[in-house]
Scaffold this active site. Structure first.
Site, PDB file in Angstrom:
ATOM      1  N   SER A  38     -11.933  47.317  20.136  1.00 31.87           N
ATOM      2  CA  SER A  38     -13.105  48.160  19.956  1.00 31.87           C
ATOM      3  C   SER A  38     -13.809  48.321  21.292  1.00 31.87           C
ATOM      4  O   SER A  38     -13.754  47.442  22.154  1.00 31.87           O
ATOM      5  CB  SER A  38     -14.057  47.492  18.960  1.00 31.87           C
ATOM      6  N   ASP A  69     -15.675  57.238  16.103  1.00 31.82           N
ATOM      7  CA  ASP A  69     -14.769  57.095  17.240  1.00 31.82           C
ATOM      8  C   ASP A  69     -13.625  58.109  17.341  1.00 31.82           C
ATOM      9  O   ASP A  69     -13.534  58.877  18.293  1.00 31.82           O
ATOM     10  CB  ASP A  69     -14.165  55.692  17.225  1.00 31.82           C
TER      11      ASP A  69
END
Length: 574
Positions: free
Chosen positions: A477, A130
């Protein structure tokens, strides 16, 4: 000898390779097997975030070798190095998640320092997990040397009881197990098959969201983010990325020629259109800051409001990144958005051509179900929306992709850290209609702005995703689903309204109208503020302390330095 098109007298590497006074420097290069011819060529930094922390990163070193071959074949000298990553799936649900967003800054800073310290002329960056994607793109814009970004690719879906699964299914299964809906044997069976090999999480979570951004913003070659990590086709794009960097050096095309206000708007458009991660609301302003462009959360959500949601991707939809690749890749998403007038086609890209020129040969694939055309969207507005109100004067953000009900009204249930909230959820110690508030988890207050996937996934696993809501000054998330509002600002650590609400206050979330409010008067807020005191943390030294001293608001991207606005020099021009 190096071709005439590469004039070392105008490149940063002259400081470490040209002239009698650089003999000591050249001696180090000879020690590594380089020849006089190699030293005379441009030096290209090839940075990857390879490590053995998680599957997201383990295929990157292989791809870096293909990049290096492309650089060599195009008459450059590659210099490989690695930087860190913190992998969210493993950092999730404990104190380790405080390191995640901070790692974005360390990735950008360490890449900058390596390039500056060794006077590299250009940069090819490969990222898997990420924060490593925006971290490398930030470094490219900060240094402003010719740069090409490449995503390392997504993981293939796992298979469990005849269905495709991802790691988010495992997080949600923890909630099912806690609620008695799954056995420990079920959980064990699922965890062993959910992640079958190399690659980043397969849904439209942060990694794949930012991979889509890398193509539409113009820093990555078209189609390069598509093939899953295990596929050898990735090596072809890595090789081409290495070759293309030499063209960019020759033409002196730099990241700030590519990353403009228009290309940032394109980036926000693809996030909304694909129901992407809310984390993009942090990363796009941070990339903009490196270019001296004012582009904050308000600008991002304004684009979300007018963008159709067209990609039926997990967690809100059915499909994963591999399905996008098989349907035609990111360019078909960009193509239909361009045809609908949602994309600026005149933005320069690393191909040396404009986005519109790159799209000329792209045909929208009508024989697939993953991506809708712009005029037949899943919903008329983006999969991510912004909220404001007396609970979030600086704004907040929520992913609504795949949700039927985007509004909620309920009673506040307040927790001052994620652990306390997770314990309550695990024990089912909450009521239907509650709005779970997790605060003091912002960039400064956490410190580090943790993601709350363990808590949100547990709620979903208990079948309560639509029956409670959750708000936080932390993050979520990209895998989070349900009505979960993040980035609430100002954060609790600086005395924002989220610090002042109490159990029992009535909170309203309205995704259609963009409202996040609490039924508390200004007078009552003033009384509560007068008795409020800043909350201490256990992080009073080390990296997290340093981060807390410099980090700004989520609204502006949780940035830690002034950006290009305060520059008096650009590295590329040294």
């Amino acid at each position: 000898m190096s071709r005439k098109k590469f004039d070392k007298s105008k490149l940063p590497s002259r400081h470490v390779s040209v002239g009698p006074e650089r003999a000591p420097h050249r001696s180090y290069y000879y020690a590594m097997g380089m020849t006089e011819e190699d030293i005379a060529k441009p030096f290209v930094g090839v940075v990857s975030t390879w490590n053995e922390a998680a599957p997201c990163n383990i295929a990157l070193m292989r791809q870096a070798q293909s990049v290096k071959k492309g650089v060599k074949d195009a008459d450059g000298t590659p210099r490989e190095f690695c930087t860190i990553t913190v992998t969210d799936g493993i950092a999730m649900g404990h104190q380790g998640m405080k390191s995640s967003l901070v790692s974005r800054e360390i990735i950008a800073d360490s890449t900058e320092l390596t390039v500056r310290g060794h006077s590299y002329d250009a940069l090819v960056g490969l990222a898997g997990c990420d924060k490593s994607l925006p971290g490398l793109m930030m470094a490219m814009c900060r240094l402003n040397v010719p740069s090409v970004f490449m995503y390392g690719g997504s993981i293939l879906p796992g298979r469990y009881k005849g269905n495709d699964v991802t790691v988010v299914d495992v997080f949600e299964a923890v909630g099912k197990y806690a609620a008695g809906g799954a056995t420990e044997e079920d959980l064990q069976e699922l965890e062993k098959v959910a992640c079958p090999g190399a690659g980043a999480c397969g849904g439209q979570f942060t990694a794949n969201t930012m991979a889509c951004v890398s193509e539409v913003i113009g820093l990555a070659l078209p189609y390069s983010s598509g093939a899953p990590a295990p596929y050898e086709e990735r090596d072809k794009y890595a090789y081409e990325s290495g070759k293309q960097i030499m063209n960019l050096i020759e033409k002196n095309i730099r990241p700030r020629d590519i990353v403009t206000r228009k290309s940032l708007e394109n980036a926000a458009t693809i996030v909304a259109a694909t129901g992407g991660s809310t984390n993009a609301g942090l990363h796009l302003p941070a990339i903009a800051n490196e270019c001296g462009i004012e582009f904050n959360l308000d600008d991002v959500v304004e684009i979300f409001k007018r963008t159709p949601y067209i990609a039926d991707l997990k967690p809100g939809g059915q499909y994963v990144a591999k399905d996008v690749y098989e349907a035609g890749g990111v360019p078909i998403i960009i193509k239909t958005l361009f045809e609908g007038g949602y994309i600026h086609g005149d933005c320069l890209t690393v191909t040396g051509k404009t986005l519109e020129e790159n799209l000329e040969s792209v045909e929208f694939n009508k024989d697939q179900k993953v991506i809708r055309p712009y005029n037949n969207p899943l919903s008329p507005t983006g999969g991510v929306v912004g909220l404001k109100g007396n609970l979030a004067p600086d704004g907040a953000i929520v992913k609504v992709a795949g949700m039927e009900n985007t509004s909620f009204e309920g009673i506040a249930r307040c927790f001052d850290c994620e652990e306390d909230a997770f314990k309550c959820v695990s024990n089912e110690g909450y009521d239907e209609g509650d709005v779970i508030v997790i605060r003091y988890e912002g960039p400064k207050g956490g410190p580090g702005m943790r993601e709350m996937l363990s808590t949100t996934a547990a709620l979903s696993g208990q079948g309560m995703g639509g029956k409670v809501a959750l708000i936080t000054d932390g993050r979520f998330s990209g895998g989070t689903r349900g009505l979960c509002v993040g980035h609430v600002g100002p954060e609790a650590a600086v005395g924002g309204p989220i610090a002042l609400i109490k159990d029992g206050d009535r909170i309203t979330i309205d995704g259609d109208k963009g409202i996040l409010s609490v039924d508390v008067t200004e007078e009552e807020f003033s009384k509560r503020k007068a008795s409020w005191k800043p909350r201490g943390t256990d992080y009073n030294s080390g990296t997290l302390w340093k981060y807390s001293q410099t980090v700004g608001s989520a609204q502006k991207g949780a940035i830690t330095h002034p950006g290009a606005d305060e520059e008096t020099h650009i590295y590329a021009d040294i």
